[in-house]
Design an enzyme around this catalytic site. Structure first.
Site, short mmCIF file in Angstrom:
data_model
loop_
_atom_site.label_atom_id
_atom_site.label_comp_id
_atom_site.label_asym_id
_atom_site.label_seq_id
_atom_site.Cartn_x
_atom_site.Cartn_y
_atom_site.Cartn_z
N GLY A 215 0.82 -1.20 0.00
CA GLY A 215 0.00 0.00 0.00
C GLY A 215 0.86 1.24 0.00
N GLY A 217 2.35 4.59 2.53
CA GLY A 217 2.57 5.03 3.89
C GLY A 217 3.93 4.60 4.40
N ALA A 218 4.15 4.82 5.69
CA ALA A 218 5.46 4.59 6.27
C ALA A 218 5.87 3.12 6.26
CB ALA A 218 5.48 5.14 7.70
N GLU A 238 -2.52 -2.97 -6.16
CA GLU A 238 -3.55 -2.01 -6.54
C GLU A 238 -2.94 -0.64 -6.79
OE1 GLU A 238 -6.25 -2.24 -3.24
OE2 GLU A 238 -5.64 -0.29 -2.48
N GLY A 336 -8.61 -2.57 -0.79
CA GLY A 336 -8.19 -3.80 -1.45
C GLY A 336 -7.55 -4.81 -0.54
#
Length: 429
Positions: A215, A217-218, A238, A336
């Site tokens: 995904g 982010g950190a 995704e 997702g």
């Protein structure tokens, strides 16, 4: 008639284009960075012309003015995923949330469970054949345009031209508005020691030749940081962000071992900086497809050694995962996550990872809990959870009894919460 003539005939201002939207229409906005900023702004500016528009989208990167107090007569937002600018509206009752798996969204449009009256999209400039690319936002945006009665496109000269199944011809657009604003950007987050430790633990589970879904982010960025010594990695995800681009440049990601779309990065949307958007522009390595293909578990599973990495809000001692609410308060959505966990679990040699910091609330709250909070949504069931990773280690839950799952999760909880978790364990087991 040549496509250039068709294009000119359909060219109007943003205000003129949105004036064609009828009251009580369902209007679908393109996703995330693909949000057609000028069209949305024109719609909000002319709010007094509308009664009862239903605004449908997932992640909104703009200000979400249509969800603000006082807009209810004109707009009612139906969120398929709850983001920062829509969270307050959903939880205060000014907007609605529709739970759904990301890969199912196109079918909601196509099968007319959510019939689309109007699609507001953002696309690239047309090529010499008259085809525009959906660029950074193929996802549900392309299916929405294919299902809509009225298609209004913001043609942005800064939208990259992504390849794959990512095109719409100007003849399939009803009104065209030209734009030149920069695409919205998402800067890479700063990584702390906790995120780096989680990233290193996740990376230990990734073998050479694996295909990855990450995904944004950190934590995903931290995972990528520890993959520099891996070989022949692939991407079926995704979305991607800047970190993936850097590993491509380093030769770590080359997609050579992929068993589906070998040699290709396959995604449904993108979020990052201008460097990423420039990288994907006309890049034959990167292909975008609609989300009902990319996120379909039966497609994902065709990638051998598929590794999905997602995060969550809470995991309880049975392995139930909540990724979208704090109790009854809706803070995000399914997205997702379940699509890729199911796909990875079905993949030959696949691994599904939930990666989280052990605590929240500045260390005051354990994310590993005896039970999920009252009212919390079970996003991923205990039957589908494979690995859970924190900065303190890895818990492999697949095939374990409830008793052994609980012990494994307690072992990776923050040390200051382990005693209380063990006390709850003893009461139950």
């Amino acid at each position: 008639m040549e496509w250039e003539e068709i294009y000119k005939e359909k060219l109007v201002t943003a205000e003129k284009a949105v004036s064609k939207i009828e009251n009580h229409s369902r209007v679908v906005f393109a996703h995330a960075v693909g949000e057609p900023v000028d069209l949305v702004n024109a719609l909000v500016k002319n709010k007094d012309n509308y009664i009862g528009l239903e605004i449908v989208h997932m992640v909104a990167m703009g200000k979400g003015e249509y969800t603000k107090e006082g807009m209810q007569r004109h707009f009612r937002h139906n969120a398929l995923f709850v983001g920062g600018c829509t969270r307050d509206a959903v939880n205060s009752g000014r907007a609605d949330y529709t739970p759904c798996f990301f890969y199912e969204v196109p079918s909601l449009f196509k099968e007319k469970r959510l019939p689309v009256d109007v699609a507001l999209i953002q696309v690239s400039e047309p090529d010499k054949y008259g085809y525009c690319s959906f660029g950074v936002s193929n996802d549900y945006t392309k299916p929405a345009a294919e299902s809509a009665k009225l298609v209004i496109a913001e043609v942005n000269k800064n939208m990259p031209r992504t390849l794959g199944d990512s095109f719409i011809h100007v003849s399939d657009i009803d009104y065209i508005v030209e734009a030149s604003h920069p695409l919205l950007e998402l800067q890479p987050p700063k990584l702390g020691d906790v995120e780096k430790a989680i990233g290193e633990n996740c990376a230990s589970l990734i073998e050479d030749g694996a295909t990855l879904q990450l995904g944004i982010g950190a934590i995903p960025d931290a995972v990528l940081l520890f993959l520099k010594n891996k070989k022949n990695l692939g991407i079926h995800s995704e979305m991607i962000s800047d970190g993936v681009m850097e590993l491509v440049k380093a030769g770590v990601i080359n997609n050579k071992k992929k068993t589906l779309h070998p040699g290709k990065i396959v995604v449904t949307f993108l979020m990052g900086t201008k460097k990423l958007y420039d990288f994907v522009n006309n890049n034959p390595m990167v292909e975008t497809y609609s989300v009902d293909y990319v996120n379909n578990p039966l497609v994902i599973m065709k990638n051998d050694n598929m590794v999905s990495i997602n995060s969550c809000v809470q995991v309880d001692l049975m392995g139930q995962v909540c990724s979208e609410s704090i109790g009854l308060k809706q803070i995000s959505g399914v997205g997702g996550q379940v699509d890729f966990i199911r796909g990875a679990n079905l993949s030959k040699g696949g691994k599904a990872i939930i990666a989280i910091p052990s605590t929240a609330g500045k260390g005051k709250v354990s994310r590993i809990t005896p039970l999920l909070d009252t009212g919390a949504a079970v996003t991923t069931s205990r039957n589908e959870v494979d690995y859970v990773v924190t900065e303190y280690g890895v818990a492999h839950l697949k095939g374990k009894t409830l008793r052994n799952r609980a012990r494994a999760l307690i072992n990776i909880a923050h040390p200051k919460f382990r005693e209380s978790l063990m006390n709850e364990f003893k009461k139950r087991f």
